[in-house]
Design a protein around this motif. Sequence first.
Motif, PDB file in Angstrom:
ATOM      1  N   ILE A 127      -7.289   8.906   4.769  1.00 35.54           N
ATOM      2  CA  ILE A 127      -7.909   7.832   4.086  1.00 35.54           C
ATOM      3  C   ILE A 127      -7.496   6.564   4.844  1.00 35.54           C
ATOM      4  CG2 ILE A 127      -8.663   6.422   2.163  1.00 35.54           C
ATOM      5  CD1 ILE A 127      -8.527   8.674   0.359  1.00 35.54           C
ATOM      6  N   LEU A 139       0.690  -1.145  -0.073  1.00 36.73           N
ATOM      7  CA  LEU A 139       0.051  -0.168  -0.013  1.00 36.73           C
ATOM      8  C   LEU A 139       0.755   1.254   0.023  1.00 36.73           C
ATOM      9  CD1 LEU A 139      -2.773   1.114   0.242  1.00 36.73           C
ATOM     10  CD2 LEU A 139      -2.593   1.174   2.847  1.00 36.73           C
ATOM     11  N   LEU A 195      -4.096  11.006   1.200  1.00 38.80           N
ATOM     12  CA  LEU A 195      -4.124   9.401   1.459  1.00 38.80           C
ATOM     13  C   LEU A 195      -3.875   9.127   2.804  1.00 38.80           C
ATOM     14  CD1 LEU A 195      -2.084   8.260  -1.591  1.00 38.80           C
ATOM     15  CD2 LEU A 195      -4.527   9.051  -1.534  1.00 38.80           C
ATOM     16  N   GLN A 203       2.126  10.205 -11.825  1.00 39.20           N
ATOM     17  CA  GLN A 203       1.347  11.531 -12.174  1.00 39.20           C
ATOM     18  C   GLN A 203       2.132  12.828 -12.555  1.00 39.20           C
ATOM     19  OE1 GLN A 203      -1.520  12.458  -8.930  1.00 39.20           O
ATOM     20  NE2 GLN A 203      -3.017  11.052  -9.954  1.00 39.20           N
ATOM     21  N   LEU A 245      -5.747   9.213  -7.717  1.00 32.89           N
ATOM     22  CA  LEU A 245      -4.830   8.939  -6.372  1.00 32.89           C
ATOM     23  C   LEU A 245      -5.614   8.214  -5.430  1.00 32.89           C
ATOM     24  CD1 LEU A 245      -1.749   8.832  -6.447  1.00 32.89           C
ATOM     25  CD2 LEU A 245      -2.013  10.958  -5.165  1.00 32.89           C
ATOM     26  N   SER A 246      -6.640   8.718  -4.810  1.00 34.09           N
ATOM     27  CA  SER A 246      -7.624   8.113  -3.821  1.00 34.09           C
ATOM     28  C   SER A 246      -8.010   6.741  -4.195  1.00 34.09           C
ATOM     29  CB  SER A 246      -8.424   9.042  -3.512  1.00 34.09           C
ATOM     30  OG  SER A 246      -8.165  10.353  -3.245  1.00 34.09           O
ATOM     31  N   ASN A 306       2.648   5.697  -7.564  1.00 32.34           N
ATOM     32  CA  ASN A 306       1.311   6.579  -8.444  1.00 32.34           C
ATOM     33  C   ASN A 306       1.586   8.146  -8.470  1.00 32.34           C
ATOM     34  OD1 ASN A 306       0.409   3.830  -8.653  1.00 32.34           O
ATOM     35  ND2 ASN A 306      -1.154   4.265  -7.259  1.00 32.34           N
ATOM     36  N   LEU A 349      -7.156   4.609  -6.432  1.00 30.82           N
ATOM     37  CA  LEU A 349      -6.031   3.737  -6.657  1.00 30.82           C
ATOM     38  C   LEU A 349      -5.624   3.168  -5.266  1.00 30.82           C
ATOM     39  CD1 LEU A 349      -3.771   5.366  -9.580  1.00 30.82           C
ATOM     40  CD2 LEU A 349      -5.348   3.217  -9.619  1.00 30.82           C
ATOM     41  N   PHE A 350      -5.738   4.465  -4.208  1.00 32.05           N
ATOM     42  CA  PHE A 350      -5.076   3.822  -2.850  1.00 32.05           C
ATOM     43  C   PHE A 350      -6.251   2.860  -2.373  1.00 32.05           C
ATOM     44  CE2 PHE A 350      -5.081   4.984   1.599  1.00 32.05           C
ATOM     45  CZ  PHE A 350      -3.670   4.731   1.777  1.00 32.05           C
TER      46      PHE A 350
END
Lengths: 437, 437
Positions: A349, A298, A346, A309, B265-266, A305, B268-269
């Motif tokens: 989250i 993770l 992130l 970008q 990005l979120s 990622n 994919l996360f």
Amino acid sequence: MTTKAVYELEELFRKWPSLSEEERYATFRSLTRDQREDLFLDLSSHDQAELILAMPEHERRTYLRILPPDDAADVIQHAPEEERGKLLDLLTPAARREVRALLAYAEDEAGGVMSPRFARLRPDMTVDEAIAYLRLQGRQLETIYYAYVLDQEQHLLGVVSFRELFTAPGDAMVADIMEKDVIAVREDTDQEEVARLFSTYDLVAIPVIDDEKRIKGIVTVDDIVDVFQEEASEDMQKMGGMQALEEPYLETGFWQMLRKRAGWLSLLFVGEMLTATAMSRYEAEIAQAVVLAVFIPLIISSGGNSGSQASTLVIRAMALGEVRLRDWWRVASREILSGLGLGALLAAIGFARIVLWHALGGSYGQHFLLIASAVALSLIGVVLFGTLTGSMLPFALRGLGLDPASASAPLVATMVDVTGLIIYFNVAAFILRGALL
Amino acid sequence: MTTKAVYELEELFRKWPSLSEEERYATFRSLTRDQREDLFLDLSSHDQAELILAMPEHERRTYLRILPPDDAADVIQHAPEEERGKLLDLLTPAARREVRALLAYAEDEAGGVMSPRFARLRPDMTVDEAIAYLRLQGRQLETIYYAYVLDQEQHLLGVVSFRELFTAPGDAMVADIMEKDVIAVREDTDQEEVARLFSTYDLVAIPVIDDEKRIKGIVTVDDIVDVFQEEASEDMQKMGGMQALEEPYLETGFWQMLRKRAGWLSLLFVGEMLTATAMSRYEAEIAQAVVLAVFIPLIISSGGNSGSQASTLVIRAMALGEVRLRDWWRVASREILSGLGLGALLAAIGFARIVLWHALGGSYGQHFLLIASAVALSLIGVVLFGTLTGSMLPFALRGLGLDPASASAPLVATMVDVTGLIIYFNVAAFILRGALL
């Protein structure tokens, strides 16, 4: 209007890339003579060469001779070495001379895509004389949309668009209506640079000149449209982590395809081995707190990622001339802020996911809040590092004279993975000390 | 030849994207009137709009009026909603009508990039009459290189290239020399499709027609050159794992940039969180053989990298029309072979690395040969799966009516990571059973 015929040909044209070589020739044979010519003229030089090589000799001559010299040169360049001389011999002596001259240039230089059949005028002609002269010559020219004004030694004095000529008073002198500021390129200008000039100045043709400003030919926009596509394909394939292909996907041989991909893939693999080395150093920590291993994919993938970008943005902006080498600090300062913002997102989250999972009866143990904090903090660090690496690598490559497009998503991910692991285990060691470690 | 002035302007033009809005206006002010016009006409419509909005009202009128109607429409589209009406009012009544009609089309449709100022002829004119007529009209037309032959109701009967007209006998009838098979597009044809037609047929202009084949305008190749660049940028940004930007990188606001990147990005996360779930199931195995954790990043990244190569190849081949939906099986069978070949290569390198490391005194324990075998076998499986996923995802997306370019390297990597872990731990469980596990 027999639009039907056009659409049939178009349908055939679209099917072309997915036909086998034999199917192509058989299809070609099945057309009427007119359709054959239409199809042939619309094919890429690669496909034209393939068809010509499949034909019997007397037909080769016919089809090779309907091509303008720059296209004939392209076709001959696509034929195998041992066939080139024979193909050249099929041309008329005049065309052969022109094609030979073009073959001396590299395929991706202005000289290699130019046509020698441009419209020439003298400065002391009147507009009416010039129009009459072009009306006589017109058939043999690549374009009449620009006429180039030359002196006796072929030095480029100016250019008149046909439209200006056409709408000027008939007794005006060419020298008085011509534009003296001519945008021209040299024979060895890279075709990518030529394409950029077309796009910047919305031109239809650009003259090619030598060191003494003598005109050698013109590049027309229809030749350059394909250059845009080629260059974008090359960049994309490099950005996907491989060498650029030279032929369309389905026409590239299996072994050649494998070679184009194996090089970068092995290199990335060897680079990625550093993660195994790094991980070996943390075996003790993992043995003590196996739960740490659970979040490794993770965390490192988030770095990859965000780096992908950032590198894509910068590579494309560089290719379009929007960002230059000296803009690196402007980009870096933007990307530091972006990295912090995206990392924080992130992290939030990730933190929520771990706490929620625990609340729903998951198995992260009594220290789940510390684990959640370690993961969240690592994410900020890793995303920041990924963003910065992804955005600065293209600058570093260009600074070294390499192609920025080589800063592919896989390369950035590989560079970020090792650092991501180091960040994660150090943050974890700091936060979990005394608790789990 | 005052080529110097051209190069100064070119230098300025290159600097443009990296200047701030204030610097741009100040630079613009510092130029002579002629230079200002030259620069203004060469800028993108986005930059033209920015300059116009910075000008006082009386100047706005001048610069807006030197633009042809399709470019004026683009500029007005780039201005904020509340300014558009005011800008429209600055145009002459005739131009305003034309621009209003163009504004009704979406910006990325043929109708949105076409110009209404094309050359019209009647079928019963002679060549000499047609030339004289064009010579009168020429100044106001977007291009005279193609003239469209229309009946009284504006139905498109045929097209004459100016060059054909020009080199035909003066007393021939237009109807006899015109080409009746006209390649045309409809008003709502996507600009990407229009660009493909230009590239396929090497055209300079394409007419835009309505349902009843009445001509509405023409799209010229200089408008479409920018479309190639835009579409390639969009694809690349999607392939980098983000939403495409609408403005150049340095001109995109910070928050907008963050939004374009944060979404993917979120997502994919959240997808990548499945790796944590998968890993939880193997905690027991990791606790028993910590050495297994060491190779996790190496193995999953190899799947991601090979997948990134495959998806890039297929996306680009699709965009160029080289590969179509029904070719999926040809691609799949190629990619299965590629995946096996590339996987075997990485497996060999990985096996050698572990054995060598052990020989040099590394710490993989007595079962190093079994570990090396587990890693090697997993690599073949993971690379094969990555290659297949990467190549088939674009087909699946297109089959669902989505953009294949969304099959970005990060998306493929995320999909492959979870499967890679499952493959790895199952292979390891099978090979190491009785030894380490």
